[in-house]
Design a protein around this motif. Structure first.
Motif, PDB file in Angstrom:
ATOM      1  N   SER C  63       0.844  -1.207   0.000  1.00  0.00           N
ATOM      2  CA  SER C  63       0.000   0.000   0.000  1.00  0.00           C
ATOM      3  C   SER C  63       0.871   1.245   0.000  1.00  0.00           C
ATOM      4  O   SER C  63       1.990   1.239   0.506  1.00  0.00           O
TER       5      SER C  63
ATOM      6  N   ALA D  46      -8.053   4.472 -14.435  1.00  0.00           N
ATOM      7  CA  ALA D  46      -8.712   5.147 -13.302  1.00  0.00           C
ATOM      8  C   ALA D  46      -8.974   6.622 -13.622  1.00  0.00           C
ATOM      9  O   ALA D  46     -10.000   7.178 -13.234  1.00  0.00           O
ATOM     10  N   THR D  56      -1.742   6.178  -7.020  1.00  0.00           N
ATOM     11  CA  THR D  56      -1.777   4.751  -6.707  1.00  0.00           C
ATOM     12  C   THR D  56      -1.969   4.566  -5.201  1.00  0.00           C
ATOM     13  O   THR D  56      -1.237   5.146  -4.408  1.00  0.00           O
ATOM     14  N   VAL D  80     -11.541  -0.382 -15.007  1.00  0.00           N
ATOM     15  CA  VAL D  80     -11.998  -0.254 -13.629  1.00  0.00           C
ATOM     16  C   VAL D  80     -13.046  -1.325 -13.363  1.00  0.00           C
ATOM     17  O   VAL D  80     -13.951  -1.531 -14.178  1.00  0.00           O
ATOM     18  N   SER D  87     -12.213   5.887  -4.296  1.00  0.00           N
ATOM     19  CA  SER D  87     -11.183   4.981  -4.814  1.00  0.00           C
ATOM     20  C   SER D  87     -11.769   4.053  -5.871  1.00  0.00           C
ATOM     21  O   SER D  87     -12.981   3.872  -5.970  1.00  0.00           O
ATOM     22  N   GLU D  89     -10.912   0.212  -8.054  1.00  0.00           N
ATOM     23  CA  GLU D  89     -10.083  -0.976  -8.281  1.00  0.00           C
ATOM     24  C   GLU D  89      -9.959  -1.170  -9.787  1.00  0.00           C
ATOM     25  O   GLU D  89     -10.953  -1.094 -10.505  1.00  0.00           O
ATOM     26  N   THR D 113      -5.258  -0.361  -7.008  1.00  0.00           N
ATOM     27  CA  THR D 113      -6.310   0.593  -6.622  1.00  0.00           C
ATOM     28  C   THR D 113      -5.755   2.005  -6.660  1.00  0.00           C
ATOM     29  O   THR D 113      -4.555   2.228  -6.416  1.00  0.00           O
ATOM     30  N   ALA D 143     -14.667  -7.670  -5.727  1.00  0.00           N
ATOM     31  CA  ALA D 143     -13.929  -6.471  -5.301  1.00  0.00           C
ATOM     32  C   ALA D 143     -14.046  -6.212  -3.800  1.00  0.00           C
ATOM     33  O   ALA D 143     -13.082  -5.776  -3.156  1.00  0.00           O
ATOM     34  N   ARG D 147     -10.987  -6.016  -1.256  1.00  0.00           N
ATOM     35  CA  ARG D 147     -10.813  -4.785  -0.484  1.00  0.00           C
ATOM     36  C   ARG D 147     -10.614  -5.093   1.002  1.00  0.00           C
ATOM     37  O   ARG D 147      -9.761  -4.494   1.664  1.00  0.00           O
ATOM     38  N   ARG D 150      -7.104  -6.372   1.488  1.00  0.00           N
ATOM     39  CA  ARG D 150      -6.157  -5.241   1.472  1.00  0.00           C
ATOM     40  C   ARG D 150      -6.123  -4.522   2.816  1.00  0.00           C
ATOM     41  O   ARG D 150      -5.049  -4.200   3.323  1.00  0.00           O
TER      42      ARG D 150
END
Lengths: 171, 171, 171, 171, 171, 171
Positions: C63, D46, D56, D80, D87, D89, D113, D143, D147, D150
């Motif tokens: 990240s 994005a 990023t 996307v 945000s 992905e 992301t 997603a 998420r 992450r």
């Protein structure tokens, strides 16, 4: 062995535009990038004199007095000043121009030395250099003294044996 | 003005991998690329000592005795050896490794000097440097002599006034 | 087969200056450039552990919380945390400094894995890694769980078989 | 606030030729260079979805199973998959081709992301994404789980709260 | 000899982000960088048609009417318009987008020609191209005239023999 | 308005070494890289004539008959051949040398046109060019015909109005 060559035979001119990635936070050309260009232009001069592959052997003291700006045109001119057995000294002059502003300045000069080598990296003999103009003769004559200084600084000659350099400091 | 700093405070290590575009026809690292890296690592060391923007002022004689190969890992270590009014001398050691072959060699060393400047490029004072180890003290002591030699070579000091350099050639 | 090695034996430090071409419209370092540097520094660490050519096998979730600015000095430190049969996990820590402003921040960390290969790309065994410090032991122990997660995410292990990962989500 | 957008609206194709400096000692594309390209192509996707500057935020686990060779043509396709508050992905598929040999292979996929930000770097809202094809819907649904993973891996969510991820490991 | 191919079979899309080093003092993309990208995308198209190594044979007149800005996304689309014995003409269209500003513009088009060669650089036959859409047929038909003009401009055909070009100027 | 200038006043010489990343799979210089160098050298020539910022307006047909090899030294020589209201035509000659092999060859020539602009990109008048040598006069005279051809090819002049070009095809 081919005959001797003139300085003229190895003259090279290289022109570079200072791009963003070549500059530091002040938008000035970084010294390291300029030395990279000096190395390329002088290697080509040494190739031209020796008609051979060459490797960089040393660079003499360089000072960076004038900042060169982003967008400037940098012109590097190089030629061989003296040939030794398999090595050559090359003199490089650098000029920077801000063309739209009509400004031009000689910013640096430098001496690089190169060794002519075969494909396995073994030194090869190079032809002699015969200087012609007054300036070329002066550079040719100074080459011995610069060579002794290089050897002393690289600890390959005792300072007390460097007759040419000593005379410089004695008067 | 902040207090004096040690060499330790400015130490920087930089590691680079020799890529195809860094090499000449013999697959050896070009001298100019190595000097480019030396300039960056030593500028960072001078930034660390001065906590300031710095510009390259000069580079001393460098010799390139050992070829460095494509694929080698090059490690550059730098630290400030002495601070003058607004300038600093930085010492750089270069090591090249062919890791799969288990070979490692100290290939070069160099001295670069930098000047701390403000955003308009005007010199700014820097803190003093206090050497600690034996090697640091030796480098600190030699800095005066190297500085005189730089000034003589840049034609900003008469050879006869360069007391430190003269003593080197006299014995 | 040589003996086991410590984390210390593979430690690498890499320093990069953020140049204009490394940045986006906000003058921040682009994530892709940082990952490029991470890949090089960790590949060198894996080379050092294995004394072998290595290829990147995977990168774990990274990240990018803190923006890194144009002109910052980025320091990447890497070392091998655990060796498996022919693969190695490498841990990388990234620090960004605005030296003139006296600001320094730990911005990212990442895990990359590499495989030692011969010249034809066939995997080769690597020596074991023995962690020493508390932090090294913690990273060594976590390596199994991260490995299972990698295999699950690459669809090479059934989630229900990933005992180490499961225990993480169960309590 | 503008209306929702389809995946189609953010699709980007990028084509790169593997040049010598992109490769390691085995003449394979380095993983770090590939991630650099992935970052650029997915940032453009994005941007297209958000009509905004983006930075990023993270990259998910990537594995590098197939070596890509010097001279190969690499095609990266991105779009996307889901938009959250500010945000997005992005899914990236990589294909490598040795065109003279008539060989083509899907080599990698990845999720990056991004956060849409204003000129000061402050997050900005983005429009919703409405998936259309079966594959797009599957990516959209996954997603949420990616998420949570992450957030857990970045230590910003407790594993026990990651309901979507837990269900993956429980059956 | 393989059968004929459609334009579709050689279509390539390449996307580039305009970075600082790609721009001049006005922050506009330099024409030379754009031509570099055009050469790569069209070489890939010619590779796809011929399934062979290709070398650039010529580029037709290009005009640069619209400036492209730093940070713009440049999309290049290329396909083969006609195949001759061992050479191919490729058509390239360039579009530039400032995505945050929602601006997009077709900025250039160009024709490059390539020759398919073997590993020693000797020309090799390529398959025929069969155009399908109206636009493809128009480009296919114009290819003969452009080819004569190229030969005249390269002084390899007498102007008076260039029937196709002559007819263009006569009426 | 300053007075007219000679061709001499805008002459520029640029020297480049062909490095690995400049070459294709056959180890030949890529056409796109050569055009990138042509654009830089001719932009500098146009800057010198106009003492102004310039932008590339067009490039005429270029053919690439002779391959240039990895390691070759490429010399580009440029000068302005004719000035129109705010635009200039620049002629570029390219020579490639394999210095160790003692081989040298004139490989390409090209015409680029530039427009002098102010900081907002608005065209500015430039001084006249007065050709001196026979070759310069020939290039000066041909410039009108090349200009008409450019306008016809860019669809900004009807073929039937291009008197200079027509006469070329009529005899």
């Amino acid at each position: 062995m081919k005959e001797a060559k003139s300085c003229e035979a190895s003259r090279v001119t290289m022109t570079e535009l200072v791009l963003p990635n070549d500059t530091n936070t002040l938008n000035n050309l970084m010294g390291g990038r300029l030395m990279h260009w000096m190395d390329i232009v002088s290697a080509i001069a040494a190739q031209k004199h020796s008609n051979n592959i060459v490797v960089t052997a040393s660079v003499d003291n360089i000072s960076f007095a004038q900042p060169i700006q982003l967008g400037d045109v940098v012109t590097l001119k190089a030629f061989v000043t003296r040939a030794f057995s398999s090595s050559m000294e090359v003199y490089i002059e650098v000029m920077a121009e801000n063309i739209p502003a009509g400004e031009s300045e000689r910013t640096n000069s430098a001496f690089f030395t190169f060794v002519a080598v075969d494909k396995k990296g073994k030194p090869k003999k190079v032809v002699e250099l015969i200087p012609e103009s007054e300036k070329e003769i002066e550079l040719f004559n100074g080459a011995l003294r610069r060579r002794q200084l290089r050897l002393v600084l690289a600890k390959r000659m005792k300072p007390s044996d460097a007759e040419e350099v000593k005379s410089l400091f004695m008067d």
